[in-house]
Design a protein around this motif. Structure first.
Motif, PDB file in Angstrom:
ATOM      1  N   GLY A 286       1.388  -1.756   0.168  1.00  0.00           N
ATOM      2  CA  GLY A 286       0.220  -0.026   0.069  1.00  0.00           C
ATOM      3  C   GLY A 286       0.269   1.232  -0.084  1.00  0.00           C
ATOM      4  N   ASP A 287       0.102   2.075  -0.253  1.00  0.00           N
ATOM      5  CA  ASP A 287       0.727   3.467  -0.233  1.00  0.00           C
ATOM      6  C   ASP A 287       1.698   4.078   0.879  1.00  0.00           C
ATOM      7  N   TYR A 288       1.022   3.375   1.765  1.00  0.00           N
ATOM      8  CA  TYR A 288       1.836   4.003   3.755  1.00  0.00           C
ATOM      9  C   TYR A 288       3.409   3.368   3.154  1.00  0.00           C
ATOM     10  N   VAL A 289       3.644   2.258   2.411  1.00  0.00           N
ATOM     11  CA  VAL A 289       5.116   2.336   2.708  1.00  0.00           C
ATOM     12  C   VAL A 289       6.296   3.513   1.945  1.00  0.00           C
ATOM     13  N   SER A 290       5.375   4.006   1.419  1.00  0.00           N
ATOM     14  CA  SER A 290       6.372   5.098   0.808  1.00  0.00           C
ATOM     15  C   SER A 290       6.836   6.397   1.726  1.00  0.00           C
ATOM     16  N   TYR A 291       6.998   7.118   2.077  1.00  0.00           N
ATOM     17  CA  TYR A 291       7.466   8.200   2.650  1.00  0.00           C
ATOM     18  C   TYR A 291       6.704   9.745   2.002  1.00  0.00           C
ATOM     19  N   ASP A 292       6.123   9.370   0.256  1.00  0.00           N
ATOM     20  CA  ASP A 292       5.614  10.196  -0.434  1.00  0.00           C
ATOM     21  C   ASP A 292       4.216   9.866  -0.948  1.00  0.00           C
ATOM     22  N   PRO A 293       3.606   9.475   0.061  1.00  0.00           N
ATOM     23  CA  PRO A 293       2.125   8.503  -0.506  1.00  0.00           C
ATOM     24  C   PRO A 293       1.988   9.899  -1.967  1.00  0.00           C
ATOM     25  N   PRO A 294       1.234   9.148  -2.872  1.00  0.00           N
ATOM     26  CA  PRO A 294       0.372  10.140  -3.863  1.00  0.00           C
ATOM     27  C   PRO A 294      -1.028  10.325  -3.600  1.00  0.00           C
ATOM     28  N   LEU A 295      -1.355  11.840  -3.341  1.00  0.00           N
ATOM     29  CA  LEU A 295      -3.258  12.642  -3.297  1.00  0.00           C
ATOM     30  C   LEU A 295      -3.526  11.380  -4.282  1.00  0.00           C
ATOM     31  N   SER A 296      -4.599  10.886  -3.028  1.00  0.00           N
ATOM     32  CA  SER A 296      -5.266  10.105  -3.016  1.00  0.00           C
ATOM     33  C   SER A 296      -6.927  10.206  -2.299  1.00  0.00           C
ATOM     34  N   ALA A 297      -8.047   9.404  -2.422  1.00  0.00           N
ATOM     35  CA  ALA A 297      -9.350   9.538  -1.188  1.00  0.00           C
ATOM     36  C   ALA A 297      -8.181   8.584  -0.002  1.00  0.00           C
ATOM     37  N   THR A 298      -7.558   7.932  -0.662  1.00  0.00           N
ATOM     38  CA  THR A 298      -7.416   7.100   0.791  1.00  0.00           C
ATOM     39  C   THR A 298      -6.414   7.923   1.828  1.00  0.00           C
ATOM     40  N   THR A 299      -5.549   8.668   0.766  1.00  0.00           N
ATOM     41  CA  THR A 299      -4.444   9.583   1.632  1.00  0.00           C
ATOM     42  C   THR A 299      -4.947  10.429   1.420  1.00  0.00           C
ATOM     43  N   ALA A 300      -5.983  11.064   1.260  1.00  0.00           N
ATOM     44  CA  ALA A 300      -5.765  13.015   1.129  1.00  0.00           C
ATOM     45  C   ALA A 300      -6.262  13.069   3.315  1.00  0.00           C
ATOM     46  N   PRO A 301      -6.764  12.741   4.345  1.00  0.00           N
ATOM     47  CA  PRO A 301      -6.136  12.913   4.971  1.00  0.00           C
ATOM     48  C   PRO A 301      -5.085  13.140   5.738  1.00  0.00           C
ATOM     49  N   LEU A 302      -3.942  12.275   5.217  1.00  0.00           N
ATOM     50  CA  LEU A 302      -2.750  12.735   5.629  1.00  0.00           C
ATOM     51  C   LEU A 302      -2.499  13.813   5.321  1.00  0.00           C
ATOM     52  N   TRP A 303      -2.706  14.471   3.855  1.00  0.00           N
ATOM     53  CA  TRP A 303      -2.072  15.432   3.371  1.00  0.00           C
ATOM     54  C   TRP A 303      -2.912  16.695   4.650  1.00  0.00           C
ATOM     55  N   ILE A 304      -4.070  16.398   4.663  1.00  0.00           N
ATOM     56  CA  ILE A 304      -5.091  17.644   4.930  1.00  0.00           C
ATOM     57  C   ILE A 304      -5.022  17.941   6.579  1.00  0.00           C
ATOM     58  N   ALA A 305      -4.971  17.003   6.663  1.00  0.00           N
ATOM     59  CA  ALA A 305      -4.835  17.093   8.724  1.00  0.00           C
ATOM     60  C   ALA A 305      -4.044  18.053   8.761  1.00  0.00           C
ATOM     61  N   PRO A 306      -2.822  17.964   8.472  1.00  0.00           N
ATOM     62  CA  PRO A 306      -1.764  19.249   9.189  1.00  0.00           C
ATOM     63  C   PRO A 306      -2.384  20.717   8.615  1.00  0.00           C
ATOM     64  N   LEU A 307      -3.027  20.581   8.152  1.00  0.00           N
ATOM     65  CA  LEU A 307      -3.541  22.384   7.023  1.00  0.00           C
ATOM     66  C   LEU A 307      -5.084  22.061   8.378  1.00  0.00           C
ATOM     67  N   ALA A 308      -5.489  21.468   8.411  1.00  0.00           N
ATOM     68  CA  ALA A 308      -6.624  21.425   9.706  1.00  0.00           C
ATOM     69  C   ALA A 308      -5.870  21.990  10.555  1.00  0.00           C
TER      70      ALA A 308
ATOM     71  N   LEU B 214      -3.449  23.122  11.770  1.00  0.00           N
ATOM     72  CA  LEU B 214      -2.990  24.514  11.968  1.00  0.00           C
ATOM     73  C   LEU B 214      -4.120  26.086  11.777  1.00  0.00           C
ATOM     74  N   ALA B 215      -5.031  25.265  10.659  1.00  0.00           N
ATOM     75  CA  ALA B 215      -5.975  26.850  10.654  1.00  0.00           C
ATOM     76  C   ALA B 215      -6.682  26.455  12.280  1.00  0.00           C
ATOM     77  N   ILE B 216      -7.127  25.465  13.244  1.00  0.00           N
ATOM     78  CA  ILE B 216      -7.830  25.358  13.588  1.00  0.00           C
ATOM     79  C   ILE B 216      -6.933  25.664  15.276  1.00  0.00           C
ATOM     80  N   GLY B 217      -5.877  25.575  15.060  1.00  0.00           N
ATOM     81  CA  GLY B 217      -4.461  26.730  15.945  1.00  0.00           C
ATOM     82  C   GLY B 217      -4.974  28.324  15.917  1.00  0.00           C
ATOM     83  N   ALA B 218      -4.385  28.404  14.772  1.00  0.00           N
ATOM     84  CA  ALA B 218      -4.419  29.922  14.464  1.00  0.00           C
ATOM     85  C   ALA B 218      -6.267  30.368  15.133  1.00  0.00           C
ATOM     86  N   TRP B 219      -7.422  29.231  15.038  1.00  0.00           N
ATOM     87  CA  TRP B 219      -8.479  29.983  15.346  1.00  0.00           C
ATOM     88  C   TRP B 219      -8.282  30.319  16.797  1.00  0.00           C
ATOM     89  N   LEU B 220      -7.888  29.617  17.569  1.00  0.00           N
ATOM     90  CA  LEU B 220      -7.871  29.039  19.163  1.00  0.00           C
ATOM     91  C   LEU B 220      -6.907  30.431  19.696  1.00  0.00           C
TER      92      LEU B 220
END
Length: 135
Positions: free
Chosen positions: A94-116, A118-124
């Motif tokens: 699976g994509d997990y074996v790579s340190y650079d997983p491609p953006l897909s429906a499965t890996t989208a949370p890995l890419w979106i979570a840090p941004l989310a 950061l946004a929550i931290g800035a709002w707080l």
């Protein structure tokens, strides 16, 4: 008493993670060709150990990482490209074996979570500073 036995078994589980088998043939032995070994090392640094999860297969002492290092070296010694080896490992683990997983429906949370986060931290932080100013 039953819970104590379960707890002790759970704590002892990592001790039984590796088998008593000898390491794979090229797990800890470098290739004789320095160029091919450098190619293998470069690829191994980009692949995540599926057991350790926080280490590359080049750095991990897990038996599975040794098997993966041996596989990488064997295939590179046979003339296979790094990309085809990487693609095979991703297809197998699976994509997990790579340190650079491609953006897909499965890996989208890995890419979106840090941004989310950061946004929550800035709002707080903004809300906290607003409260301090108004008091």
């Amino acid at each position: 008493m039953k819970w104590l036995a379960i707890l002790l078994l759970a704590l002892a589980a990592p001790a039984f993670a590796d088998s008593n088998q000898p390491p794979a043939p090229l797990a800890n032995v470098q290739l004789k060709d320095p160029a091919k070994e450098a190619q293998a090392q470069a690829l191994m640094l980009t692949l995540r150990c599926v057991v350790c999860q926080g280490q590359s297969i080049a750095d991990s002492n897990a038996e599975m990482a040794g098997d993966m290092r041996s596989l990488v070296r064997t295939r590179i010694a046979a003339g296979e490209s790094s990309q085809s080896i990487r693609d095979w490992l991703i297809a197998r683990y699976g994509d997990y074996v790579s340190y650079d997983p491609p953006l897909s429906a499965t890996t989208a949370p890995l890419w979106i979570a840090p941004l989310a986060l950061l946004a929550i931290g800035a709002w707080l932080a903004r809300a906290s500073f607003k409260r301090r100013r108004s008091s």
